[in-house]
Each structure stands twice: as C-alpha cells, then as structure tokens.
Design a protein around this motif. Sequence first.
Motif, PDB file in Angstrom:
ATOM      1  N   ILE A 224      20.605  35.951  32.823  1.00 44.68           N
ATOM      2  CA  ILE A 224      19.457  35.444  33.599  1.00 44.68           C
ATOM      3  C   ILE A 224      19.809  34.099  34.231  1.00 44.68           C
ATOM      4  N   ILE A 225      20.475  33.234  33.440  1.00 46.93           N
ATOM      5  CA  ILE A 225      20.805  31.883  33.926  1.00 46.93           C
ATOM      6  C   ILE A 225      21.785  31.956  35.101  1.00 46.93           C
ATOM      7  N   VAL A 226      22.824  32.778  34.961  1.00 45.57           N
ATOM      8  CA  VAL A 226      23.814  32.916  36.037  1.00 45.57           C
ATOM      9  C   VAL A 226      23.141  33.439  37.307  1.00 45.57           C
ATOM     10  N   MET A 227      22.324  34.492  37.131  1.00 49.78           N
ATOM     11  CA  MET A 227      21.639  35.086  38.282  1.00 49.78           C
ATOM     12  C   MET A 227      20.720  34.073  38.949  1.00 49.78           C
ATOM     13  N   ALA A 228      19.925  33.388  38.147  1.00 43.38           N
ATOM     14  CA  ALA A 228      18.970  32.413  38.699  1.00 43.38           C
ATOM     15  C   ALA A 228      19.705  31.329  39.488  1.00 43.38           C
ATOM     16  N   HIS A 229      20.780  30.822  38.905  1.00 43.55           N
ATOM     17  CA  HIS A 229      21.536  29.764  39.592  1.00 43.55           C
ATOM     18  C   HIS A 229      22.116  30.256  40.908  1.00 43.55           C
ATOM     19  N   LYS A 230      22.612  31.500  40.904  1.00 40.96           N
ATOM     20  CA  LYS A 230      23.176  32.050  42.146  1.00 40.96           C
ATOM     21  C   LYS A 230      22.116  32.200  43.215  1.00 40.96           C
ATOM     22  N   LEU A 231      20.876  32.409  42.779  1.00 44.68           N
ATOM     23  CA  LEU A 231      19.779  32.541  43.736  1.00 44.68           C
ATOM     24  C   LEU A 231      19.101  31.194  44.019  1.00 44.68           C
ATOM     25  N   GLY A 232      19.690  30.121  43.514  1.00 46.25           N
ATOM     26  CA  GLY A 232      19.165  28.782  43.826  1.00 46.25           C
ATOM     27  C   GLY A 232      17.976  28.355  42.997  1.00 46.25           C
ATOM     28  N   MET A 233      17.782  29.003  41.857  1.00 44.80           N
ATOM     29  CA  MET A 233      16.657  28.627  40.989  1.00 44.80           C
ATOM     30  C   MET A 233      17.168  27.864  39.768  1.00 44.80           C
ATOM     31  N   LYS A 234      16.296  27.042  39.201  1.00 46.08           N
ATOM     32  CA  LYS A 234      16.578  26.381  37.930  1.00 46.08           C
ATOM     33  C   LYS A 234      15.935  27.199  36.810  1.00 46.08           C
ATOM     34  N   VAL A 235      16.456  27.011  35.604  1.00 44.57           N
ATOM     35  CA  VAL A 235      15.964  27.819  34.486  1.00 44.57           C
ATOM     36  C   VAL A 235      15.365  26.938  33.385  1.00 44.57           C
ATOM     37  N   ILE A 236      14.200  27.356  32.916  1.00 41.80           N
ATOM     38  CA  ILE A 236      13.521  26.696  31.799  1.00 41.80           C
ATOM     39  C   ILE A 236      13.408  27.723  30.669  1.00 41.80           C
ATOM     40  N   ALA A 237      13.854  27.354  29.469  1.00 45.82           N
ATOM     41  CA  ALA A 237      13.663  28.258  28.326  1.00 45.82           C
ATOM     42  C   ALA A 237      12.412  27.831  27.563  1.00 45.82           C
ATOM     43  N   GLU A 238      11.522  28.795  27.301  1.00 47.12           N
ATOM     44  CA  GLU A 238      10.288  28.492  26.563  1.00 47.12           C
ATOM     45  C   GLU A 238      10.485  28.765  25.076  1.00 47.12           C
ATOM     46  N   GLY A 239       9.683  28.132  24.265  1.00 45.93           N
ATOM     47  CA  GLY A 239       9.612  28.482  22.844  1.00 45.93           C
ATOM     48  C   GLY A 239      10.838  28.096  22.032  1.00 45.93           C
ATOM     49  N   ILE A 240      11.508  27.005  22.415  1.00 42.63           N
ATOM     50  CA  ILE A 240      12.647  26.532  21.615  1.00 42.63           C
ATOM     51  C   ILE A 240      12.109  25.860  20.348  1.00 42.63           C
ATOM     52  N   GLU A 241      12.501  26.403  19.204  1.00 46.98           N
ATOM     53  CA  GLU A 241      11.973  25.878  17.940  1.00 46.98           C
ATOM     54  C   GLU A 241      13.046  25.298  17.037  1.00 46.98           C
ATOM     55  N   THR A 242      14.317  25.534  17.363  1.00 40.12           N
ATOM     56  CA  THR A 242      15.381  25.022  16.487  1.00 40.12           C
ATOM     57  C   THR A 242      16.477  24.350  17.319  1.00 40.12           C
ATOM     58  N   GLU A 243      17.257  23.507  16.641  1.00 41.50           N
ATOM     59  CA  GLU A 243      18.400  22.850  17.284  1.00 41.50           C
ATOM     60  C   GLU A 243      19.427  23.902  17.708  1.00 41.50           C
ATOM     61  N   GLN A 244      19.576  24.956  16.904  1.00 43.29           N
ATOM     62  CA  GLN A 244      20.541  25.996  17.276  1.00 43.29           C
ATOM     63  C   GLN A 244      20.152  26.662  18.602  1.00 43.29           C
ATOM     64  N   GLN A 245      18.877  26.960  18.743  1.00 43.34           N
ATOM     65  CA  GLN A 245      18.422  27.571  20.007  1.00 43.34           C
ATOM     66  C   GLN A 245      18.676  26.620  21.177  1.00 43.34           C
ATOM     67  N   ARG A 246      18.372  25.340  20.983  1.00 45.47           N
ATOM     68  CA  ARG A 246      18.607  24.359  22.042  1.00 45.47           C
ATOM     69  C   ARG A 246      20.077  24.323  22.429  1.00 45.47           C
ATOM     70  N   ALA A 247      20.948  24.271  21.418  1.00 42.23           N
ATOM     71  CA  ALA A 247      22.384  24.143  21.662  1.00 42.23           C
ATOM     72  C   ALA A 247      22.941  25.394  22.355  1.00 42.23           C
ATOM     73  N   LEU A 248      22.513  26.573  21.893  1.00 45.09           N
ATOM     74  CA  LEU A 248      22.994  27.822  22.501  1.00 45.09           C
ATOM     75  C   LEU A 248      22.582  27.887  23.970  1.00 45.09           C
ATOM     76  N   LEU A 249      21.351  27.481  24.256  1.00 48.12           N
ATOM     77  CA  LEU A 249      20.852  27.538  25.630  1.00 48.12           C
ATOM     78  C   LEU A 249      21.553  26.498  26.507  1.00 48.12           C
ATOM     79  N   GLU A 250      21.785  25.332  25.951  1.00 48.72           N
ATOM     80  CA  GLU A 250      22.511  24.305  26.709  1.00 48.72           C
ATOM     81  C   GLU A 250      23.914  24.820  27.038  1.00 48.72           C
ATOM     82  N   PHE A 251      24.553  25.394  26.038  1.00 46.09           N
ATOM     83  CA  PHE A 251      25.908  25.919  26.231  1.00 46.09           C
ATOM     84  C   PHE A 251      25.919  27.061  27.247  1.00 46.09           C
ATOM     85  N   ALA A 252      24.834  27.830  27.271  1.00 47.19           N
ATOM     86  CA  ALA A 252      24.722  28.940  28.232  1.00 47.19           C
ATOM     87  C   ALA A 252      24.421  28.448  29.650  1.00 47.19           C
ATOM     88  N   GLY A 253      24.205  27.162  29.799  1.00 49.22           N
ATOM     89  CA  GLY A 253      23.990  26.599  31.132  1.00 49.22           C
ATOM     90  C   GLY A 253      22.540  26.468  31.539  1.00 49.22           C
TER      91      GLY A 253
END
Length: 291
Positions: A224-253
């Motif tokens: 989703i992140i790669v596709m959104a970026h290619k289409l010129g959109m920014k991505v917001i992840a909802e419902g982050i509840e843990t540091e692991q989720q934050r880190a994985l999403l940051e790493f995913a771009g």
Amino acid sequence: SAKTHGRNRFNYFTPAMQSDAQKRMELVQELKNAIIQQQFELYYQPIVNLTNEKVIKAEALIRWKHPTMGFIPPADFIPIAEETGMIIEIGHWVFNQAVKQSARWTEMFNADIQISINKSPVQFKDETIDVQDWLSQITEHHVNPSRICIEITEDLLLDKEQNVEAKLMAYRDAGLEVSLDDFGTGYSSLSYLRKFNIDYLKIDKSFVNSLMPDSNDLSLCEAIIVMAHKLGMKVIAEGIETEQQRALLEFAGCDYGQGYWFSHALCHEEFEQKYLQQRAEPIQINQFTGR
Ligand code: C2E
Ligand code: MG
Ligand code: MG
Ligand code: MG
C-alpha cells in the motif's frame, strides 16, 4: 390467528426486537436533544511523523457526553445520525467547531497543525449545507485552507449520484486536503485512486493491529505504501498501539502514524497543554500565515 398461520408469520416482532426498536427510538430522541442542548464535544488525536514523532495533524473526533447515560461512543450514534439525517446538523457543528479551533491554534499558539475532519457519505448528499458553505466558514474565520483536511471513506467514491468528484475537486481547488480513511476495508477498486485526487491514504487499524515481522499484514502495508507513494500520496497508519508496530511501519516507509501508542484523542485544553506552546503575546487578528 397466529396459531393457524404458524408462529413465524405473526410473532415476527419478538420481545428482543421490540426492545431494540424501542432503544433505537429513544436514542434518536436523545440525539435530537443532544443537538439542542449541545452535549457534544470535539476531541483531537495527534497524527505524528513516524520518525521524530512531531505532530503534524490532529484528527477531530466527536464525543457525546450524555447527562445521565454518560459517554456514548461515536460507533453507537453516528450510524443512527446517518440514517436519520441528523448527521447533517451534527457534521455542521463539528466543522464549525474545528474551524474555530484551527483559528484559535494559529492565533494563540502560532501552531502549524492541520485539523482533519471526518465527513460521512450522507453529508455529501446535502445540498443546502455543502462545500460552499464550509469554504465560506474557513474564510470567515481567517483560517488558512491548508490547515483543514477532509476525511472520506471508500464507499463515497462508489456513489455515482452525488457528484463526488466535483465536490472533492472544489475542496482541493480551495486549498484543503483530502484523506481516504479506513483504507482497505471498503469495496472500492484501486482505479478510484487514479480518478480522485487524494492527498493521504489512512491504512485501516485492522491491518496495523496484527502487524508482525514477516506477516502478510506487513507485506500488505508495504505494498500500500509503495503504491500510494508512486501515486503521489502520503500514508498514515491508524491504530498504532505498540513500539513494534511503529518501528515496522517506519521501516516500511510509512510517513505518519496515529494511535494509542502516541496518544488517545484529547480535549482541546489537554491537546494544547501537551502539544502547543503558548505565544508570549497572542495576536488579535489571525492572518493567513502560509507555511
Ligand atoms: P475513524 O475516523 O477511523 O477514527 C479513528 C478511530 O480510531 C477513533 O475512534 C479513534 O479513537 C480510534 N483509535 C485511535 N487510535 C487507536 C488505537 O491505537 N487503537 C484503537 N483500537 N483505536 C484507535 P472513535 O473516536 O471512537 O471514532 C470512531 C469512528 O466514528 C471514526 O472512525 C469515524 O468514522 C466516526 N466519527 C468520529 N467522529 C466523527 C465526526 O465528527 N463526524 C463523522 N461523520 N464521523 C465521526
Ligand atoms: Mg477518520
Ligand atoms: Mg479511520
Ligand atoms: Mg476507522
């Protein structure tokens, strides 16, 4: 009689259903009261840069504090407000409140924070209180339009009758931004992302909940992140509840995040206390400050 025609036909309304219908009617009445008596409050949940946790936006989330029933969550009354059409009036209140808040945040805190406002598909059906009315409120309160974002859901994009494309275009032409909320849960096809100009995709929290290294949900988020970026959109992840989720999403771009890991939605005083710095001297007249 009921007996001769069989139970199912005449006992259609079971006691349980009657009480459901009654509860609903009561809630409709209470909701009418709530509008008149102003029992609503708008809360604000920070949306942060995933890397440095700087707050860039706040999502406005309605709260209903009933004098005797206590706190009633939006999931319990927004659907009824939509079915009865009361969402038009409620949505108008929400928008007015958020615009005034935005003006205040610029005036008092010189804050560079966008407020993101949920708009239900039903609200797009309304012709009297519509895009022009909202845009004139922004002007009236001297709010920079780029400080306002409209959150829509995928089902709206499927609606062929409401002239959605033109209405979204009008917002964007005026300088507002548009987010696609709960992305991945609706029925819209990817081709809509091409047709409508959308600034942000919000990955639904159901994908974020179960994020683990090497999981399918992580692959899905990455795609989703790669596709959104290619289409010129920014991505917001909802419902982050843990540091692991934050880190994985940051790493995913992923660009931005929202969730209890950072903060719950807060009343405006608490939001201001936590995230905004008071100006030495508040200015009296709020002007377009640009960015
Ligand atoms: P939404 O627009 O997707 O808003 C995000 C919801 O996720 C909010 O629930 C928020 O409190 C919750 N949330 C945030 N972080 C987390 C987390 O880390 N974990 C979990 N489990 N949940 C989190 P809320 O405030 O109860 O609102 C529910 C829905 O009601 C909203 O979903 C939106 O669809 C609707 N809603 C809320 N306020 C408004 C409004 O002013 N107008 C309209 N039309 N709809 C609204
Ligand atoms: Mg939302
Ligand atoms: Mg959402
Ligand atoms: Mg949601």
